[in-house]
Scaffold this motif. Structure first.
Motif, PDB file in Angstrom:
ATOM      1  N   ASP A 115       0.857  -1.185   0.000  1.00 20.38           N
ATOM      2  CA  ASP A 115       0.000   0.000   0.000  1.00 20.38           C
ATOM      3  C   ASP A 115       0.899   1.242   0.000  1.00 20.38           C
ATOM      4  N   ILE A 116       1.061   1.854  -1.163  1.00 18.23           N
ATOM      5  CA  ILE A 116       1.972   2.984  -1.342  1.00 18.23           C
ATOM      6  C   ILE A 116       1.251   4.284  -1.018  1.00 18.23           C
ATOM      7  N   VAL A 117       1.924   5.155  -0.256  1.00 18.92           N
ATOM      8  CA  VAL A 117       1.362   6.455   0.094  1.00 18.92           C
ATOM      9  C   VAL A 117       1.698   7.496  -0.968  1.00 18.92           C
ATOM     10  N   ARG A 118       2.985   7.565  -1.337  1.00 23.39           N
ATOM     11  CA  ARG A 118       3.425   8.641  -2.228  1.00 23.39           C
ATOM     12  C   ARG A 118       4.846   8.382  -2.679  1.00 23.39           C
ATOM     13  N   CYS A 119       5.269   9.088  -3.729  1.00 22.78           N
ATOM     14  CA  CYS A 119       6.694   9.150  -4.038  1.00 22.78           C
ATOM     15  C   CYS A 119       7.356   9.954  -2.926  1.00 22.78           C
ATOM     16  N   ALA A 120       8.556   9.542  -2.496  1.00 27.53           N
ATOM     17  CA  ALA A 120       9.135  10.154  -1.299  1.00 27.53           C
ATOM     18  C   ALA A 120      10.535  10.711  -1.515  1.00 27.53           C
ATOM     19  N   TYR A 121      11.386   9.989  -2.222  1.00 29.63           N
ATOM     20  CA  TYR A 121      12.705  10.553  -2.519  1.00 29.63           C
ATOM     21  C   TYR A 121      13.324   9.840  -3.700  1.00 29.63           C
ATOM     22  N   MET A 122      14.332  10.474  -4.264  1.00 28.13           N
ATOM     23  CA  MET A 122      15.136   9.882  -5.320  1.00 28.13           C
ATOM     24  C   MET A 122      16.596   9.967  -4.911  1.00 28.13           C
ATOM     25  N   GLU A 123      17.339   8.893  -5.191  1.00 23.55           N
ATOM     26  CA  GLU A 123      18.782   8.908  -4.990  1.00 23.55           C
ATOM     27  C   GLU A 123      19.441   8.980  -6.356  1.00 23.55           C
ATOM     28  N   ILE A 124      20.215  10.037  -6.581  1.00 28.06           N
ATOM     29  CA  ILE A 124      20.899  10.178  -7.852  1.00 28.06           C
ATOM     30  C   ILE A 124      22.408  10.229  -7.633  1.00 28.06           C
ATOM     31  N   VAL A 125      23.122   9.724  -8.610  1.00 31.56           N
ATOM     32  CA  VAL A 125      24.584   9.754  -8.591  1.00 31.56           C
ATOM     33  C   VAL A 125      25.034  10.939  -9.432  1.00 31.56           C
ATOM     34  N   VAL A 126      25.930  11.739  -8.858  1.00 31.11           N
ATOM     35  CA  VAL A 126      26.471  12.916  -9.540  1.00 31.11           C
ATOM     36  C   VAL A 126      27.985  12.779  -9.589  1.00 31.11           C
ATOM     37  N   THR A 127      28.596  13.396 -10.582  1.00 29.60           N
ATOM     38  CA  THR A 127      30.041  13.218 -10.774  1.00 29.60           C
ATOM     39  C   THR A 127      30.873  14.269 -10.061  1.00 29.60           C
ATOM     40  N   ASP A 128      30.286  15.421  -9.744  1.00 31.78           N
ATOM     41  CA  ASP A 128      30.996  16.482  -9.028  1.00 31.78           C
ATOM     42  C   ASP A 128      30.074  16.993  -7.936  1.00 31.78           C
ATOM     43  N   LEU A 129      30.327  16.566  -6.695  1.00 25.91           N
ATOM     44  CA  LEU A 129      29.402  16.852  -5.597  1.00 25.91           C
ATOM     45  C   LEU A 129      29.346  18.344  -5.300  1.00 25.91           C
TER      46      LEU A 129
ATOM     47  N   THR B 271      28.136  12.382   0.167  1.00 22.50           N
ATOM     48  CA  THR B 271      26.680  12.357   0.052  1.00 22.50           C
ATOM     49  C   THR B 271      26.069  13.620   0.645  1.00 22.50           C
ATOM     50  N   ILE B 272      25.018  14.119  -0.001  1.00 20.50           N
ATOM     51  CA  ILE B 272      24.246  15.250   0.521  1.00 20.50           C
ATOM     52  C   ILE B 272      22.777  14.841   0.552  1.00 20.50           C
ATOM     53  N   TYR B 273      22.136  15.067   1.693  1.00 19.49           N
ATOM     54  CA  TYR B 273      20.727  14.744   1.884  1.00 19.49           C
ATOM     55  C   TYR B 273      19.935  16.060   1.897  1.00 19.49           C
ATOM     56  N   LEU B 274      18.986  16.190   0.974  1.00 17.94           N
ATOM     57  CA  LEU B 274      18.250  17.436   0.788  1.00 17.94           C
ATOM     58  C   LEU B 274      16.759  17.215   0.985  1.00 17.94           C
ATOM     59  N   ARG B 275      16.082  18.264   1.417  1.00 19.45           N
ATOM     60  CA  ARG B 275      14.621  18.188   1.532  1.00 19.45           C
ATOM     61  C   ARG B 275      14.002  19.519   1.131  1.00 19.45           C
ATOM     62  N   SER B 276      12.725  19.444   0.793  1.00 21.25           N
ATOM     63  CA  SER B 276      11.948  20.633   0.440  1.00 21.25           C
ATOM     64  C   SER B 276      11.360  21.255   1.701  1.00 21.25           C
ATOM     65  N   LEU B 277      10.801  22.442   1.549  1.00 22.61           N
ATOM     66  CA  LEU B 277      10.393  23.250   2.694  1.00 22.61           C
ATOM     67  C   LEU B 277       9.380  22.553   3.600  1.00 22.61           C
ATOM     68  N   GLU B 278       8.398  21.879   3.018  1.00 20.87           N
ATOM     69  CA  GLU B 278       7.309  21.324   3.815  1.00 20.87           C
ATOM     70  C   GLU B 278       7.544  19.887   4.267  1.00 20.87           C
ATOM     71  N   GLU B 279       8.690  19.316   3.938  1.00 19.09           N
ATOM     72  CA  GLU B 279       8.946  17.905   4.246  1.00 19.09           C
ATOM     73  C   GLU B 279       9.346  17.716   5.701  1.00 19.09           C
TER      74      GLU B 279
ATOM     75  N   LYS C  57      28.076  10.997  -4.672  1.00 13.03           N
ATOM     76  CA  LYS C  57      29.195  11.109  -5.605  1.00 13.03           C
ATOM     77  C   LYS C  57      29.526   9.751  -6.198  1.00 13.03           C
ATOM     78  N   GLY C  58      29.726   9.723  -7.533  1.00 11.72           N
ATOM     79  CA  GLY C  58      30.061   8.475  -8.198  1.00 11.72           C
ATOM     80  C   GLY C  58      30.648   8.730  -9.569  1.00 11.72           C
ATOM     81  N   PRO C  59      31.079   7.668 -10.238  1.00  2.00           N
ATOM     82  CA  PRO C  59      31.774   7.840 -11.522  1.00  2.00           C
ATOM     83  C   PRO C  59      30.863   8.100 -12.706  1.00  2.00           C
ATOM     84  N   ILE C  60      29.585   7.698 -12.619  1.00  2.00           N
ATOM     85  CA  ILE C  60      28.647   7.820 -13.742  1.00  2.00           C
ATOM     86  C   ILE C  60      27.366   8.483 -13.244  1.00  2.00           C
TER      87      ILE C  60
END
Length: 365
Positions: free
Chosen positions: A14-28, A50-58, A68-71
């Protein structure tokens, strides 16, 4: 014929909502400057990798993880479920589907507890979790509120070759359809699907995939989006504005698409509509309707159809990209002059007669 994903015998989580995405970036550092200094997302915590970010109402720990990663790629599309028992349900559901499943009681990221990650039948890395660390909800921190404030994570958008296959799989998973794009031959080009009571938590865009098309954050009003454009212009990074600002036909939302330093696409989004009633009607758009993607009839830039981010398997390797075999939306609209319309007509030249309605298959609205 479409090779549909079988429907499991066990209940879907039973899914409530989309909650977060983890993305790999090459230059943090570059990514931090973009997401924090330009877009104004709030840092919950960070370290050298790693950086953990949130929006104002979260109030949960994060909506976006930059690792951070190679691709440059996407490591997880994460959904919150209704209770701890639903994490068990997710594990059983995907095991019956024969998918690769990994469970970590300690979670895959900081601030999130017992979680299941899977390589789903479409090739996407999905995560399901309930246990979270609560953090300060910044709703009344007006001292932190910027003119372009991002207030909520709104949705994901996924690129997949076979949209009907993905639609049926997500409907089995409990998602409901709000809108789609088809043609008179029955080809489906895109579909919008929701769990929370808005137009979508994720959308499926037909194309070469699996890839991540975009992640979307909501603002309170459209003037917040205009301020982001002004800010990017002032910083001389207007070349990262890919499309918009504008008003969508599908979803009715005001939008802007921008690209981060690695080319990951972010949508800034506001003013869609409520979809919570059980008989909420599905709106189907004709692929040739000139106003489906932009209500003002502005053309869609080709990169919006062709470019997207790779997604990773559970070992961190890029998933192979499968070519879409059905017609592409770009080929039948952007690439085919004269095949889109604002007001549909019958006949040609002086004898052409304008139809009373020209938009949306069935003119549902």
């Amino acid at each position: 014929m479409t090779d549909f994903v079988p429907t499991p015998t066990v209940p879907a989580p039973d899914i409530v909502r989309c909650a977060y995405m983890e993305i790999v970036v090459t230059d943090l550092a570059n990514s931090r400057a973009f997401y924090v200094d330009v877009l104004g997302l709030h840092v919950t915590e960070e370290d050298e990798n790693t950086i953990y970010l949130r929006s104002l109402e979260e109030f949960i720990h994060h909506n976006l993880v930059l690792r951070k990663g190679p691709i440059a790629a996407v490591a997880a599309f994460a959904y919150r479920v209704k209770s701890p028992a639903e994490v068990d349900a997710a594990e059983a559901y995907y095991k019956e589907l024969g998918c690769r499943v990994e469970r970590r009681k300690e979670g895959f990221t900081k601030g999130v507890g017992d979680s299941v990650r899977v390589e789903d039948p479409l090739g996407f890395p999905y995560e399901f979790f309930y246990d979270v660390e609560h953090v300060e909800r910044l709703t009344q921190r007006y001292d932190l509120y910027s003119a372009g404030e991002l207030v909520r994570l709104d949705h994901f958008n996924q690129v997949t070759p076979d949209v009907p296959r993905g639609r049926k799989y997500l409907e089995d998973l409990g998602f409901r359809v709000s809108e789609d794009i088809q043609d008179s031959d029955g080809v489906t080009y895109a579909v919008w699907m929701h769990r929370k009571q808005t137009v979508h938590d994720t959308a499926l865009t037909g194309g070469n995939g699996p890839r991540m098309h975009h992640i979307a954050f909501a603002t309170h009003e459209k003037h917040n989006i205009i301020q982001i454009c002004d800010k990017m212009g002032a910083l001389r990074i207007s070349d990262r504005i890919e499309r918009g600002p504008g008003r969508h036909g599908v979803s009715n939302a005001f939008y802007l698409y921008i690209l981060d330093p690695d080319g990951h696409r972010i949508e800034i989004y506001t003013q869609d509509y409520y979809t919570g009633d059980p008989d909420n009607p599905v709106v189907t758009w004709d692929v040739h309707d000139n106003q489906r993607r932009d209500w003002w009839g502005n053309p869609v830039v080709p990169s919006w159809y062709t470019e997207a981010s790779l997604v990773l398997d559970l070992d961190g390797n890029p998933q192979p990209v499968v070519v879409r075999e059905e017609k592409s939306e770009m080929a039948v609209t952007v690439g085919a002059d004269g095949f889109s319309y604002t007001r549909k007509t019958e006949g040609e030249g002086a004898g052409a007669v304008e139809q009373k309605t020209g938009f949306k298959l069935g003119a549902q609205l």
